[in-house]
Structure formats: structure tokens, C-alpha cells
Design an enzyme around this catalytic site. Structure first.
Site, mmCIF file in Angstrom:
data_model
loop_
_atom_site.group_PDB
_atom_site.id
_atom_site.type_symbol
_atom_site.label_atom_id
_atom_site.label_comp_id
_atom_site.label_asym_id
_atom_site.label_seq_id
_atom_site.Cartn_x
_atom_site.Cartn_y
_atom_site.Cartn_z
ATOM 1 N N HIS A 157 0.802 -1.214 0.000
ATOM 2 C CA HIS A 157 0.000 0.000 0.000
ATOM 3 C C HIS A 157 0.839 1.270 0.000
ATOM 4 C CE1 HIS A 157 -4.078 -1.803 0.747
ATOM 5 N NE2 HIS A 157 -3.305 -2.820 1.081
ATOM 6 N N ASP A 365 3.929 9.406 -1.441
ATOM 7 C CA ASP A 365 2.740 8.690 -0.976
ATOM 8 C C ASP A 365 2.455 7.522 -1.905
ATOM 9 O OD1 ASP A 365 0.764 8.418 0.943
ATOM 10 O OD2 ASP A 365 0.001 10.452 0.675
#
Length: 469
Positions: A157, A365
Site C-alpha cells: 500500500h 505517498d
């Protein structure tokens, strides 16, 4: 398809899914297949024995939840020490914040072995296993060593850094070798897949045996990009609910004379919050027409407050906000409203809808779902503008956003000004394209596409093949 088995550090009851979380993405398939979700219970046993933990199994409708307690020593070394003290900073390109001397690798391996020992007896021969995130990278290798021959997929993730950064991790070879125990490894972006390919070819002398398929250590793994999305329809339904409508109406009334900008983040050094605040200061300096006009609402949810790096960034952020408010604020206008707490999810759509610009400007991110939530929450007739860091995984999917380099303070201020001055026609055009993209590649697409690809991946290696590696 057989039963889906999901393994993650933490788990949630799929009957109480929060929009955008793993429970939404996986709940439907778990329910349909009578699946199993396995993970840490969240309980820390102060006097527990390292490498041991009590397993609690119970039903949530048709889904079985299996929750494992951890001893304090295991939690401190596996979760705080290695996963969040080494892997999190390195994978976000922050070698300067990684604690390589902590010696927590042993605890990380021990807990992954514990997960494998507790999970293996619960498995059925036709189960499809999907393991999530950086906490559990070696779990498939531990299961293979016990004889598990099920199909196993892994999804990261967070970002995967390029080889020179990844290679700074002591025992990095062992960590990436463990990925070859999977049949499919999923990443958030194509850039992450490129980093994986470059690493395994350079460091593991892997050979390409197909499109995004690599062979090394007597095993073959497939690596693909599966950018995670949100449940757009569900988030929009949330926006029509009472709490979101009240938040929208209150915010619009409170700031009727202002153009609102919004940032919603966890308080984390990867999110670029000090850089964002400095860019807002530059906006006020370079474009003084925004004084008494623009207000930044910055939500920074508490995160890992017992870690020094997080305390440092909190103090820096509070100092910056206070300085800007002191230098530019007036009796009837405060440039920045800083909120250091978690805002209820049911209120977020209304907050997003009331704002003219969203600042999603992380330094790095994996994806960043705030960008997608902001787009989903907008009024299509009068939408706000998304300002997005080129270093967010979402940038690959959302080229219609206004892209910024968060390290470039002046450049970011210029783009924010562009967002505030954008015509209605251009805002509508950009928003329509963004909305189409997040609807097409939503969280349900992500789940279906990963499981479809895993189902079509090469047959899993036998235990004999793995042990010979």
C-alpha cells in the site's frame, strides 16, 4: 474461485466498513466466499512470551475473523521497531529517519513466523490468500516453508523506493527474496513496478520470463500495478447524509466571505505539511489579494505521537501556523485554521464540498485517497480544484489535477493561485475527467482486478521447490 483469505496487520468487521478502507474493498468477496480475515487483534499482552500469542476466532456474518494477540516485546520490535522504524521511512525515501541500528529485524521475522504458524492450520486447499502491506512482506515465505501451496498474492500500500534507497536496508536481499514466494505482487503505481524490476534484475540477477514476470531463487513472481481507489457511489451517498450536509452548510455560512482551501492528512513526515504551509505563506506574500480572502483549513490527525519524528513535525507545524497567523491575521480573518484531531469521516464530504481548492501535496505517498475523495464530493456544476503532488501515487491516474513539486515553495504558490483563479469552464472540464477516472478505477475494480490476475498467475511453487531455493 475458492475462499478468500485476507491477512493484514489490523483487521475490521466487514459489516461495519468505513468507506475507502480495506473492509469496503474486500468485504463483498469475503462475504460471497465465506472468507477468512486474519490479523493482529490490537491487543498487547504486557507479560506475553515473544513469538507466542493467543488466537481469537469468531464470526462476523459469513466471514470468519481470526485475531492474534501480540506480546509487548513482539509489538515493539515488529511493529514500532522494524515496520515503522525502518521500512516506513525507507519506503518513503527518508533514510535519515530510519533506525538501522535498532536490531528489530529478529522481532519482525519472529512475528511473521507467528502469523504463519497460527494461520496455516486454518487454511483450506483451494483458499486464495491475499496478504497486505509492509508489515507482512515475509509471510508467504514462512507459509511456503510450512508446505503451503495455495495461490498467494501480496499488495504493497505504500511506495517502493528505487534500488539505491532500497539497498540501504540491512538484509534487503532477504526482504526482496521473500517476495518471490508470492505468485503476484501488486503495487500502487507503474513507477513502483519499475523500481521492483530494476532492483530484482540488478541485485538478484532475476531474468524476465514474461510481461512483468521475473524468475530468481528457483521461483517466478509477477509484478503489476493495481492503483487502489475509493467507493465513489458510497462516498457520494455519505455526502448526501445529514452530517455531511450540516457540515457543508455550517462551513459555507462560517466562511461566507472567504475562499477555502483544505488539507486533510495524518500527521506524518511523508505528507509534506510544513512545505505546504510555507507555500501558503508564499501565496499571501506573492499574491496579496488573497489576504482577508483565502483561508486554509488544515486537518492533521494525530499519528504515532510516541515517536520523536512525529513530535518534531507537530511542533514545526504549530510554529509555522502560529507565525503566519500572527504575521498576516486580523481581528476578522485568520489565514490558517489548524485542527490537530481526527474529523469524523461522515463529515468529510461536506467539508470537501465547501472548499474551492484541495491541497494534496505529500513528499511521497503510495496513493493518497484524499485526492479521490475530494473529487467525488464536489458539486459537478461548480467544482473545486485539486492541487496534487507529482510524488503521490494518485498523480499517475489523475493528470487533470494541477501538479506541483512540494519542495518548490514558490512554484507551489503559483499553482495554488492558478487554482484560485481558474475559470468555471476549466474547473468543470478537469473535474469531469477526474470523476470519470475515479469511477472507472474504483475500489471494487481494484479488488476484482487483483484477484483476477492472481487467479490467472502461474501455479504456486511447491514446498519442495521453495525449500530448494
Amino acid at each position: 474461485m475458492g475462499r478468500l483469505v485476507v491477512v493484514s496487520n489490523r483487521l475490521a468487521d466487514p459489516r461495519k466498513a468505513a468507506a475507502g478502507g480495506l473492509a469496503v474493498a474486500l468485504g463483498e468477496t469475503l462475504k460471497r466466499t465465506g472468507g477468512l480475515w486474519f490479523g493482529w487483534s490490537g491487543k498487547i499482552v504486557e507479560d506475553g512470551t515473544p513469538g507466542e500469542g493467543e488466537l481469537h476466532v469468531h464470526q462476523a456474518g459469513s466471514v470468519t475473523l481470526a485475531e492474534l494477540d501480540l506480546s509487548k516485546e513482539d509489538h515493539d520490535s515488529y511493529y514500532r521497531g522494524y515496520a515503522n522504524g525502518v521500512l516506513w521511512p525507507v519506503f518513503h525515501y527518508r533514510l535519515d529517519l530510519a533506525n538501522f541500528e535498532s536490531g528489530h529485524l529478529g522481532g519482525y521475522r519472529r512475528v511473521n513466523q507467528l502469523f504463519a504458524r497460527k494461520l496455516y492450520p486454518l487454511l483450506k486447499p483451494d483458499d486464495i490468500i491475499w496478504i497486505h502491506d509492509y508489515h507482512l512482506i515475509p509471510l508467504a515465505a514462512e507459509l511456503r516453508a510450512m508446505g503451503c501451496e495455495n495461490r498467494i498474492g501480496f499488495f504493497l500500500h505504500i511506495p517502493l523506493p528505487p534500488p539505491p534507497i532500497l539497498a540501504a536496508i540491512p538484509s534487503h536481499e532477504w526482504l526482496i527474496r521473500a517476495m518471490f514466494a508470492y505468485d503476484l505482487v501488486g503495487f500502487q503505481s507503474h513507477l513502483d513496478v519499475q523500481h521492483f524490476a530494476h532492483y530484482v534484475k540488478a541485485e538478484a540477477t532475476a531474468e524476465s520470463v514474461g510481461a512483468n514476470q521475473f524468475r530468481a531463487f528457483n521461483s517466478t513472481v509477477q509484478a503489476e500495478a493495481f492503483p487502489i481507489g475509493i467507493d465513489v457511489a458510497d462516498f457520494q451517498r455519505l455526502g448526501r447524509a445529514r452530517e455531511a450536509r450540516e457540515t457543508y452548510e455550517t462551513t459555507v455560512k462560517e466562511y461566507s466571505r472567504r475562499r477555502l482551501l483544505i488539507g486533510v492528512d495524518r500527521l506524518d513526515y511523508s505528507k509534506g505539511l510544513p512545505q505546504r504551509i510555507r507555500a501558503f505563506r508564499e501565496l499571501l506574500l506573492a499574491y496579496p489579494e488573497n489576504r482577508h480572502s483565502a483561508t486554509l483549513l488544515q486537518v492533521a490527525s494525530p499519528s504515532r505521537e510516541d515517536v520523536d519524528a512525529y513530535n518534531d513535525i507537530q511542533h514545526e507545524l504549530e510554529s509555522l501556523c502560529g507565525s503566519i497567523n500572527g504575521d498576516f491575521g486580523d481581528f476578522d480573518w485568520m489565514p490558517i485554521r489548524y485542527i490537530h484531531r481526527t474529523v469524523a469521516r461522515k463529515r468529510l464530504p461536506g467539508l470537501y464540498r465547501a472548499c474551492a481548492v484541495a491541497l494534496v501535496t505529500p513528499l511521497r505517498d503510495g496513493m493518497n485517497l484524499v485526492a479521490k475523495e475530494f473529487v467525488a464530493a464536489q458539486d459537478e456544476e461548480d467544482p473545486g480544484v485539486l492541487v496534487l503532488s507529482r510524488f503521490a501515487g494518485a498523480a499517475e491516474q489523475m493528470p487533470q489535477a494541477l501538479m506541483v513539486n512540494p519542495y518548490d515553495t514558490h512554484g507551489t504558490a503559483q499553482v495554488i493561485q492558478q487554482a484560485l483563479q481558474m475559470s468555471l469552464g476549466e474547473r468543470r472540464e478537469r473535474h469531469a475527467a477526474l470523476l470519470e477516472g475515479i469511477r472507472k478505477y474504483d475500489v471494487h475494480w481494484w479488488c476484482r482486478e487483483f484477484l483476477r490476475t492472481l487467479g490467472e498467475a502461474k501455479q504456486p511453487p511447491s514446498a519442495t521447490e521453495q525449500n530448494a531455493a
